[in-house]
Design a protein around this motif. Structure first.
Motif, PDB file in Angstrom:
ATOM      1  N   PRO A  82      27.040  35.952  31.846  1.00 50.52           N
ATOM      2  CA  PRO A  82      28.315  35.258  31.325  1.00 50.52           C
ATOM      3  C   PRO A  82      28.790  36.686  30.756  1.00 50.52           C
ATOM      4  O   PRO A  82      28.099  37.779  30.174  1.00 50.52           O
ATOM      5  CB  PRO A  82      27.644  34.927  29.743  1.00 50.52           C
ATOM      6  N   GLY A  83      30.536  37.476  30.940  1.00 43.12           N
ATOM      7  CA  GLY A  83      31.147  38.629  30.709  1.00 43.12           C
ATOM      8  C   GLY A  83      30.404  39.654  32.179  1.00 43.12           C
ATOM      9  O   GLY A  83      31.395  40.901  31.760  1.00 43.12           O
ATOM     10  N   PHE A  84      29.613  39.594  32.923  1.00 42.61           N
ATOM     11  CA  PHE A  84      29.102  40.578  33.579  1.00 42.61           C
ATOM     12  C   PHE A  84      29.444  40.729  35.105  1.00 42.61           C
ATOM     13  O   PHE A  84      27.729  39.665  35.478  1.00 42.61           O
ATOM     14  CB  PHE A  84      28.027  41.818  32.841  1.00 42.61           C
ATOM     15  N   THR A  85      29.841  40.824  36.086  1.00 42.16           N
ATOM     16  CA  THR A  85      29.433  40.233  37.284  1.00 42.16           C
ATOM     17  C   THR A  85      28.548  42.297  38.269  1.00 42.16           C
ATOM     18  O   THR A  85      29.150  42.573  38.157  1.00 42.16           O
ATOM     19  CB  THR A  85      30.290  40.181  38.180  1.00 42.16           C
ATOM     20  N   TRP A  86      27.520  41.877  39.423  1.00 41.97           N
ATOM     21  CA  TRP A  86      27.549  43.399  40.290  1.00 41.97           C
ATOM     22  C   TRP A  86      27.109  42.846  40.878  1.00 41.97           C
ATOM     23  O   TRP A  86      26.660  41.492  41.777  1.00 41.97           O
ATOM     24  CB  TRP A  86      26.468  43.868  38.844  1.00 41.97           C
ATOM     25  N   ARG A 120      25.865  47.986  52.723  1.00 43.18           N
ATOM     26  CA  ARG A 120      26.547  46.982  52.963  1.00 43.18           C
ATOM     27  C   ARG A 120      26.166  45.726  51.746  1.00 43.18           C
ATOM     28  O   ARG A 120      25.375  46.571  50.834  1.00 43.18           O
ATOM     29  CB  ARG A 120      25.411  46.542  54.583  1.00 43.18           C
ATOM     30  N   GLN A 121      26.528  45.149  51.505  1.00 43.06           N
ATOM     31  CA  GLN A 121      26.083  44.176  50.657  1.00 43.06           C
ATOM     32  C   GLN A 121      25.163  43.403  50.873  1.00 43.06           C
ATOM     33  O   GLN A 121      24.960  43.245  51.923  1.00 43.06           O
ATOM     34  CB  GLN A 121      27.611  43.195  50.065  1.00 43.06           C
ATOM     35  N   VAL A 122      24.044  43.401  49.321  1.00 37.92           N
ATOM     36  CA  VAL A 122      22.803  43.008  50.018  1.00 37.92           C
ATOM     37  C   VAL A 122      23.069  40.881  48.829  1.00 37.92           C
ATOM     38  O   VAL A 122      22.355  40.233  49.534  1.00 37.92           O
ATOM     39  CB  VAL A 122      22.039  43.893  49.164  1.00 37.92           C
ATOM     40  N   ASP A 123      23.774  41.066  47.816  1.00 33.91           N
ATOM     41  CA  ASP A 123      23.254  40.446  46.851  1.00 33.91           C
ATOM     42  C   ASP A 123      24.908  40.533  45.849  1.00 33.91           C
ATOM     43  O   ASP A 123      25.388  41.826  45.643  1.00 33.91           O
ATOM     44  CB  ASP A 123      22.365  39.590  46.109  1.00 33.91           C
ATOM     45  N   VAL A 141      22.863  53.854  53.835  1.00 32.84           N
ATOM     46  CA  VAL A 141      22.888  53.688  55.395  1.00 32.84           C
ATOM     47  C   VAL A 141      20.813  53.506  55.024  1.00 32.84           C
ATOM     48  O   VAL A 141      21.370  53.129  56.433  1.00 32.84           O
ATOM     49  CB  VAL A 141      22.940  55.083  55.661  1.00 32.84           C
ATOM     50  N   GLU A 142      20.647  53.971  54.430  1.00 31.35           N
ATOM     51  CA  GLU A 142      18.586  54.072  55.408  1.00 31.35           C
ATOM     52  C   GLU A 142      18.119  51.990  53.808  1.00 31.35           C
ATOM     53  O   GLU A 142      17.142  52.565  53.847  1.00 31.35           O
ATOM     54  CB  GLU A 142      18.192  55.017  54.193  1.00 31.35           C
ATOM     55  N   GLY A 143      18.738  51.756  53.256  1.00 32.08           N
ATOM     56  CA  GLY A 143      18.197  50.098  52.881  1.00 32.08           C
ATOM     57  C   GLY A 143      18.074  50.520  51.067  1.00 32.08           C
ATOM     58  O   GLY A 143      17.544  49.373  50.461  1.00 32.08           O
ATOM     59  N   ASN A 144      18.456  51.557  50.514  1.00 34.34           N
ATOM     60  CA  ASN A 144      18.042  52.214  49.520  1.00 34.34           C
ATOM     61  C   ASN A 144      19.098  51.414  48.638  1.00 34.34           C
ATOM     62  O   ASN A 144      20.081  51.403  48.859  1.00 34.34           O
ATOM     63  CB  ASN A 144      18.517  53.541  48.637  1.00 34.34           C
ATOM     64  N   GLU A 145      18.620  50.438  47.705  1.00 34.72           N
ATOM     65  CA  GLU A 145      19.678  49.747  46.482  1.00 34.72           C
ATOM     66  C   GLU A 145      20.363  50.021  46.221  1.00 34.72           C
ATOM     67  O   GLU A 145      20.004  51.508  45.420  1.00 34.72           O
ATOM     68  CB  GLU A 145      19.104  48.116  46.186  1.00 34.72           C
ATOM     69  N   PHE A 146      21.596  50.096  45.658  1.00 35.48           N
ATOM     70  CA  PHE A 146      22.258  50.212  44.247  1.00 35.48           C
ATOM     71  C   PHE A 146      23.282  49.882  43.837  1.00 35.48           C
ATOM     72  O   PHE A 146      23.257  48.069  44.297  1.00 35.48           O
ATOM     73  CB  PHE A 146      22.898  51.898  44.145  1.00 35.48           C
ATOM     74  N   CYS A 147      23.673  49.284  42.383  1.00 42.62           N
ATOM     75  CA  CYS A 147      24.696  48.741  42.221  1.00 42.62           C
ATOM     76  C   CYS A 147      26.238  48.768  42.237  1.00 42.62           C
ATOM     77  O   CYS A 147      25.970  50.189  41.611  1.00 42.62           O
ATOM     78  CB  CYS A 147      24.058  47.621  40.934  1.00 42.62           C
ATOM     79  N   VAL A 148      27.118  47.525  42.229  1.00 38.48           N
ATOM     80  CA  VAL A 148      28.105  48.342  41.657  1.00 38.48           C
ATOM     81  C   VAL A 148      29.120  47.134  40.557  1.00 38.48           C
ATOM     82  O   VAL A 148      28.644  46.098  41.328  1.00 38.48           O
ATOM     83  CB  VAL A 148      29.317  47.760  42.933  1.00 38.48           C
ATOM     84  N   SER A 149      29.576  47.832  39.637  1.00 36.25           N
ATOM     85  CA  SER A 149      30.041  46.390  38.518  1.00 36.25           C
ATOM     86  C   SER A 149      31.900  47.156  37.952  1.00 36.25           C
ATOM     87  O   SER A 149      31.830  48.946  38.366  1.00 36.25           O
ATOM     88  CB  SER A 149      29.099  46.738  37.579  1.00 36.25           C
ATOM     89  N   GLU A 150      32.022  46.174  37.168  1.00 37.79           N
ATOM     90  CA  GLU A 150      33.321  47.233  37.364  1.00 37.79           C
ATOM     91  C   GLU A 150      33.119  47.067  35.697  1.00 37.79           C
ATOM     92  O   GLU A 150      32.053  46.383  34.482  1.00 37.79           O
ATOM     93  CB  GLU A 150      34.584  46.028  36.784  1.00 37.79           C
TER      94      GLU A 150
END
Length: 115
Positions: free
Chosen positions: A96-100, A88-91, A106-115
């Motif tokens: 400038p130049g970078f979005t994540w 699930r998305q959190v935030d 499934v248990e709430g451990n955070e991770f990030c997704v970026s291009e």
């Protein structure tokens, strides 16, 4: 002469190791190498990354101090794929130049997704 240490695996504490390991195996196209019930390990082949999932009695309560960053060519389609797997998305953050996007497994451990 002593040898240089290496990382054996990156370990996630969790309530249900097999469920969390199955999520991450799907996210990263890894195979479950071993399932010992309270400890499950994924691997990306000989010498590849190893992720481990260990059963602990307490649930996650605060932000992770360390997390994985998933790099992709299309952040939005990867987020949709991860949500279909149970993430699930959190935030979303932008400099400038970078979005994540911060996600939770499934248990709430955070991770990030970026291009």
């Amino acid at each position: 002469m002593s040898s240089v240490p290496s990382i054996g695996h990156i370990t996630f504490d969790c309530e249900d190791p097999l469920t969390v390991a199955t999520f991450w195996a799907s996210v990263l196209s890894l195979e479950i190498e071993n399932d010992w019930g309270e400890f499950v390990r994924l691997t990306a082949g000989q010498g590849g990354i190893k992720l481990a999932f260990a059963k602990v009695p307490e649930s996650k309560e605060v932000k992770n101090r360390m997390h994985l960053d998933i790099s992709t060519e299309n952040r939005e389609s990867e987020i949709a794929r991860l949500e279909a797997l149970g993430g699930r998305q959190v935030d979303t953050h932008e400099i400038p130049g970078f979005t994540w996007t911060v996600m939770a497994d499934v248990e709430g451990n955070e991770f990030c997704v970026s291009e």
